[in-house]
Design a protein around this motif. Structure first.
Motif, PDB file in Angstrom:
ATOM      1  N   SER A  39       0.994  -1.180   0.110  1.00  0.00           N
ATOM      2  CA  SER A  39       0.117  -0.328  -0.077  1.00  0.00           C
ATOM      3  C   SER A  39       0.893   1.133  -0.095  1.00  0.00           C
ATOM      4  O   SER A  39       0.893   1.929   0.999  1.00  0.00           O
ATOM      5  N   ILE A  40       1.387   1.361  -1.026  1.00  0.00           N
ATOM      6  CA  ILE A  40       2.136   2.618  -1.239  1.00  0.00           C
ATOM      7  C   ILE A  40       1.727   3.784  -1.271  1.00  0.00           C
ATOM      8  O   ILE A  40       0.790   3.963  -2.488  1.00  0.00           O
ATOM      9  N   GLN A  41       1.662   4.915  -0.662  1.00  0.00           N
ATOM     10  CA  GLN A  41       0.906   5.945  -0.514  1.00  0.00           C
ATOM     11  C   GLN A  41       1.675   7.128  -1.542  1.00  0.00           C
ATOM     12  O   GLN A  41       0.967   7.989  -2.257  1.00  0.00           O
ATOM     13  N   VAL A  42       2.843   7.499  -1.261  1.00  0.00           N
ATOM     14  CA  VAL A  42       3.607   8.452  -2.136  1.00  0.00           C
ATOM     15  C   VAL A  42       4.602   7.731  -2.808  1.00  0.00           C
ATOM     16  O   VAL A  42       5.652   7.128  -1.998  1.00  0.00           O
ATOM     17  N   VAL A  43       4.899   8.289  -4.032  1.00  0.00           N
ATOM     18  CA  VAL A  43       6.168   7.499  -4.618  1.00  0.00           C
ATOM     19  C   VAL A  43       6.951   8.906  -5.155  1.00  0.00           C
ATOM     20  O   VAL A  43       6.454   9.762  -5.843  1.00  0.00           O
ATOM     21  N   PHE A  44       8.245   9.051  -4.848  1.00  0.00           N
ATOM     22  CA  PHE A  44       9.230   9.915  -5.660  1.00  0.00           C
ATOM     23  C   PHE A  44       9.962   9.227  -6.686  1.00  0.00           C
ATOM     24  O   PHE A  44      10.603   8.222  -6.421  1.00  0.00           O
ATOM     25  N   LEU A  45       9.497   9.517  -7.914  1.00  0.00           N
ATOM     26  CA  LEU A  45       9.977   8.904  -9.133  1.00  0.00           C
ATOM     27  C   LEU A  45      11.046   9.490  -9.857  1.00  0.00           C
ATOM     28  O   LEU A  45      10.763  10.573 -10.350  1.00  0.00           O
ATOM     29  N   ASP A  46      12.153   8.938 -10.152  1.00  0.00           N
ATOM     30  CA  ASP A  46      13.236   9.278 -11.218  1.00  0.00           C
ATOM     31  C   ASP A  46      12.523   9.021 -12.604  1.00  0.00           C
ATOM     32  O   ASP A  46      11.634   8.034 -12.762  1.00  0.00           O
ATOM     33  N   LEU A  47      13.011   9.473 -13.706  1.00  0.00           N
ATOM     34  CA  LEU A  47      12.529   9.234 -15.032  1.00  0.00           C
ATOM     35  C   LEU A  47      13.549   8.377 -15.980  1.00  0.00           C
ATOM     36  O   LEU A  47      13.112   7.598 -16.411  1.00  0.00           O
ATOM     37  N   HIS A  92      -3.708   4.253  -7.562  1.00  0.00           N
ATOM     38  CA  HIS A  92      -4.002   5.406  -7.321  1.00  0.00           C
ATOM     39  C   HIS A  92      -2.797   6.108  -6.247  1.00  0.00           C
ATOM     40  O   HIS A  92      -3.101   6.836  -5.293  1.00  0.00           O
ATOM     41  N   THR A  93      -1.642   5.532  -6.482  1.00  0.00           N
ATOM     42  CA  THR A  93      -0.533   6.284  -5.630  1.00  0.00           C
ATOM     43  C   THR A  93      -0.246   7.557  -6.073  1.00  0.00           C
ATOM     44  O   THR A  93      -0.196   7.879  -7.264  1.00  0.00           O
ATOM     45  N   LYS A  94       0.007   8.499  -5.210  1.00  0.00           N
ATOM     46  CA  LYS A  94       0.464   9.784  -5.585  1.00  0.00           C
ATOM     47  C   LYS A  94       1.846   9.788  -5.905  1.00  0.00           C
ATOM     48  O   LYS A  94       2.794   9.291  -5.043  1.00  0.00           O
ATOM     49  N   VAL A  95       2.260  10.497  -6.939  1.00  0.00           N
ATOM     50  CA  VAL A  95       3.692  10.391  -7.726  1.00  0.00           C
ATOM     51  C   VAL A  95       4.132  11.891  -7.873  1.00  0.00           C
ATOM     52  O   VAL A  95       3.493  12.861  -8.170  1.00  0.00           O
ATOM     53  N   ILE A  96       5.302  12.158  -7.258  1.00  0.00           N
ATOM     54  CA  ILE A  96       6.172  13.364  -7.149  1.00  0.00           C
ATOM     55  C   ILE A  96       7.301  12.919  -8.323  1.00  0.00           C
ATOM     56  O   ILE A  96       7.955  12.087  -7.868  1.00  0.00           O
TER      57      ILE A  96
END
Length: 332
Positions: free
Chosen positions: A48-56, A76-80
């Protein structure tokens, strides 16, 4: 306050370490990490990942692929997105794919905090005791640290190139290695076998660190590059001038970013034609007596929608390596 389940998805150990340090100290999180997009996507599906910090820019599956899969599977994970690819088109694409925000590497802690607050991902309960963030151990090698600052420089150079040419530049994972000159020659011969090439070289020096940049163009693609630059390629001098201008832009932007991150100033020589319409082994023969061992950075740029690619090589002298290690120790 309940812990927030957070995933950092980035192939760079250095970048993950910098991001963990930038997270608000009083933000209670349960932290997971993934070194490529596929591993990150698997974790999102399983937990249950709520927030993802994502590289490209990642191997196996890049950040665009992760965002597309999240959208397709209605996860529906929130991605930054936190990336060195700062092209305007890159920002536009990730927002269209559902990312909530885009932050530039290396992330600024204050900007990260304000972004979390703006997105209501950092609700501070002043009545509840604030939990300290978990300690995460990172062992970052010199190669990993240097690769990350190269990644930032590569992205800024690509953004300038994209702006000048009006295109979207595909970015690779930069290849960083300490090599003997013979090893570099073999790798280049393998990559450019049976190709006629034109190469521009430019020397640089600063803070005791010195080297040479090579920008290698495929002759079969120079006419297409000229069209993008709005030059007429029917005269040889025009093609050469066009390549010199393009090399000055790309090499200059990359070296400028590296110098800024290392807190030094590079003096740069004028771009010069190293070889024209020749196989790679003839170019290497010109320089083989000047190098023994080096820190070699290889970046292969591609232009989306066009059959155009060119390779940027940054070659740092053997004597520069200890000085670079000292500089990077302050960033670690």
């Amino acid at each position: 306050m309940l812990n927030v389940s957070v995933l950092i998805c980035d192939d760079s150990n250095m970048a993950r370490k910098q991001l963990v340090r930038a997270l608000p100290a009083d933000w209670p999180v349960t932290l997971s990490q993934a070194e490529n997009g596929q591993l990150g996507l698997d974790l999102i599906r399983q937990q249950s990942i709520q927030v993802v910090f994502l590289d490209l820019t990642m191997p196996v599956l890049d950040g665009y692929g992760v965002l597309a899969a999240l959208q397709r599977e209605q996860l529906h994970t929130k991605v930054i997105v936190i990336s060195a690819d700062v092209q305007e088109e890159a920002v536009k694409r990730v927002l269209e794919l559902g990312a909530l925000a885009f932050l530039e590497k290396p992330v600024d802690p204050e900007l990260l905090l304000s972004t979390l607050k703006r997105l209501s991902l950092y609700p501070v309960d002043t009545c509840a005791p604030q939990a300290a963030q978990p300690e995460v151990e990172f062992q970052v090698s010199f190669r990993e640290a240097f690769s990350e600052i190269v990644n930032v420089a590569m992205g800024l150079a690509a953004a300038k190139l994209a702006q000048v040419l009006g295109v979207f530049v595909r970015l690779p994972v930069p290849n960083v290695n300490i090599l003997e000159v013979g090893e570099l020659q073999m790798a280049l011969l393998d990559a450019h076998n049976d190709q006629h090439l034109t190469a521009i070289c430019q020397g640089y020096i600063g803070g005791g660190i010195s080297g040479e940049a090579l920008l290698i163009f495929y002759d079969s693609e120079v006419a297409d590059v000229a069209k993008l630059m709005r030059w007429h390629s029917d005269q040889e001098v025009s093609s050469v001038e066009m390549l010199l201008d393009l090399s000055g832009l790309l090499i200059g932007a990359c070296l400028s970013s590296l110098a800024s991150q290392l807190d030094i100033d590079f003096s740069q020589g004028h771009p010069q034609v190293l070889g024209q319409h020749v196989p790679i082994d003839q170019m290497l023969h010109v320089n083989q007596k000047r190098w023994r061992k080096m820190l070699a950075v290889e970046i292969s740029y591609g232009i989306e929608g066009h059959h155009i690619r060119f390779d940027l090589l940054l070659l740092f002298t053997e004597d520069s390596i200890p000085l670079l290690q000292k500089r990077l120790a302050y960033l670690d």
